[in-house]
Design a protein around this motif. Structure first.
Motif, short mmCIF file in Angstrom:
data_model
loop_
_atom_site.label_atom_id
_atom_site.label_comp_id
_atom_site.label_asym_id
_atom_site.label_seq_id
_atom_site.Cartn_x
_atom_site.Cartn_y
_atom_site.Cartn_z
N LEU A 107 74.19 52.16 26.77
CA LEU A 107 74.11 51.24 25.64
C LEU A 107 72.76 50.54 25.71
O LEU A 107 72.31 50.18 26.79
CB LEU A 107 75.21 50.18 25.72
N ASP A 108 72.13 50.34 24.55
CA ASP A 108 70.87 49.59 24.55
C ASP A 108 70.58 49.03 23.17
O ASP A 108 71.43 49.06 22.29
CB ASP A 108 69.71 50.44 25.09
N ARG A 109 69.35 48.54 23.00
CA ARG A 109 68.88 47.91 21.77
C ARG A 109 69.77 46.75 21.33
O ARG A 109 70.32 46.76 20.21
CB ARG A 109 68.73 48.93 20.66
N PRO A 110 69.93 45.72 22.16
CA PRO A 110 70.74 44.57 21.74
C PRO A 110 70.07 43.80 20.60
O PRO A 110 68.85 43.67 20.57
CB PRO A 110 70.83 43.73 23.01
N GLU A 111 70.90 43.36 19.67
CA GLU A 111 70.46 42.54 18.53
C GLU A 111 71.56 41.53 18.24
O GLU A 111 72.72 41.74 18.61
CB GLU A 111 70.23 43.41 17.30
#
Length: 158
Positions: free
Chosen positions: A118-122
């Motif tokens: 999981l990545d790219r937190p916003e």
């Protein structure tokens, strides 16, 4: 992209469109007084990012996760998280995928070992002070479903 991948993408898109149409004004952040925060201040959401499930519930280190919200024909299970921080999360587990042969209701589920990233937190639109992961990648180190690449990447719903 194989038939199963296309079905998964369509199911994810349909779930996202359905969710977008069900939002309410109460989900919008309240206006703050003009002097509460200087114009140049950026409020960063607090806490570690979450994974938003099909029911729009925040999850942290879940042991299972449905990828195909519309029909449940792809799901993650037996997830063991080795990392969960402000930028990414990594787990090993199983991806159960319906072969949909001869059609999905009569198909069989097959399990495949998988590494989940999981990545790219916003900021989460529903809760702007909460970070959520926006991208999920699956890496199949051995066998994989027909039509899948060694690495499959999906945009996650908001």
């Amino acid at each position: 992209m194989g038939g199963q991948s296309v079905r998964t993408v369509i199911a994810l898109c349909a779930a996202g469109l359905l969710a977008a149409g069900t939002g309410t004004a109460s989900a919008a952040p309240a206006a703050s007084p003009a002097n509460a925060h200087p114009a140049h201040a950026v409020q960063r959401p607090k806490g570690r990012p979450v994974l938003v499930d099909c029911f729009f519930k925040p999850q942290t280190r879940p042991d299972a996760f449905i990828l195909a919200c519309g029909d449940g024909n792809s799901r993650l299970s037996s997830l063991h998280w080795s990392q969960w921080n402000d930028r990414s999360a990594v787990a090993k587990g199983l991806n159960f995928v319906n072969d949909c042969k001869p059609y999905c209701a009569a198909g069989r589920f097959h399990s495949y070992p998988v590494i989940v990233r999981l990545d790219r937190p916003e900021p989460w639109k529903k809760h702007p002070h909460t970070q959520r992961f926006t991208r999920l990648s699956l890496v199949f180190p051995a066998a994989r479903p027909d039509g899948y690449q060694r690495t499959e990447t999906y945009a996650l719903w908001d």
